[in-house]
Design an enzyme around this catalytic site. Structure first.
Site, PDB file in Angstrom:
ATOM      1  N   HIS A 196       0.827  -1.216   0.000  1.00  0.00           N
ATOM      2  CA  HIS A 196       0.000   0.000   0.000  1.00  0.00           C
ATOM      3  C   HIS A 196       0.855   1.258   0.000  1.00  0.00           C
ATOM      4  CE1 HIS A 196      -2.085  -3.300   2.231  1.00  0.00           C
ATOM      5  NE2 HIS A 196      -2.971  -3.066   1.295  1.00  0.00           N
TER       6      HIS A 196
HETATM    7  S1  FES Z   1       1.667  -0.390   3.320  1.00  0.00           S
HETATM    8 FE1  FES Z   1       0.108  -1.805   3.813  1.00  0.00          FE
HETATM    9  S2  FES Z   1       1.219  -3.531   4.472  1.00  0.00           S
HETATM   10 FE2  FES Z   1       2.758  -2.080   4.019  1.00  0.00          FE
END
Ligand code: FES
Length: 125
Positions: free
Chosen positions: A83
């Site tokens: 993410h």
């Molecule tokens: S940014 Fe979501 S698990 Fe690393």
């Protein structure tokens, strides 16, 4: 678990982006007391960390040369592909990403000059 050697120029650059970090002084309890310092380590040149993103536990990618594509003005760091969280070379999380906390620094100590034992504190320390 990560054990990464950090050159002096990289250590010198760490304080220069403190204003872009969520917890630059490691105030949150993400490390043992002996690693609550500017380098988040026992020996400045050796970085020991748990290689799991503090968002949902993916494994961030170490970008020693191309981190500048993620954060302008910072040459190397860790990028989580799940993410998009970003961490510097002391495992400190940048602002504006999903991960809420710096990477975890586990308990560890040096058995001798060249051997580090990860997962335990030195007895009597
Ligand atoms: S940014 Fe979501 S698990 Fe690393």
């Amino acid at each position: 678990m990560w054990v990464v050697r950090r050159p002096q120029e990289l250590l010198d650059a760490l304080p220069q982006h403190d204003n872009q970090l969520r917890d630059p002084n490691s105030d949150e309890p993400q490390q043992p007391e002996y690693a609550q310092n500017a380098y988040r380590s026992v020996k400045p040149e050796i970085f020991v960390a748990v290689g799991l993103c503090t968002h949902l536990g993916c494994s961030p990618t170490y970008l020693p040369d191309s981190f500048g594509e993620q954060v302008q003005g910072v040459s190397s760091g860790f990028f989580c592909p799940c993410h998009g969280s970003k961490f510097d070379m002391a495992g400190r999380v940048f602002q504006g990403v999903p991960a809420p906390l710096n990477l975890v620094i586990p308990p560890y100590y040096y058995v001798n000059d060249t051997t580090v034992l990860v997962g335990a504190d030195k007895e009597g320390a």
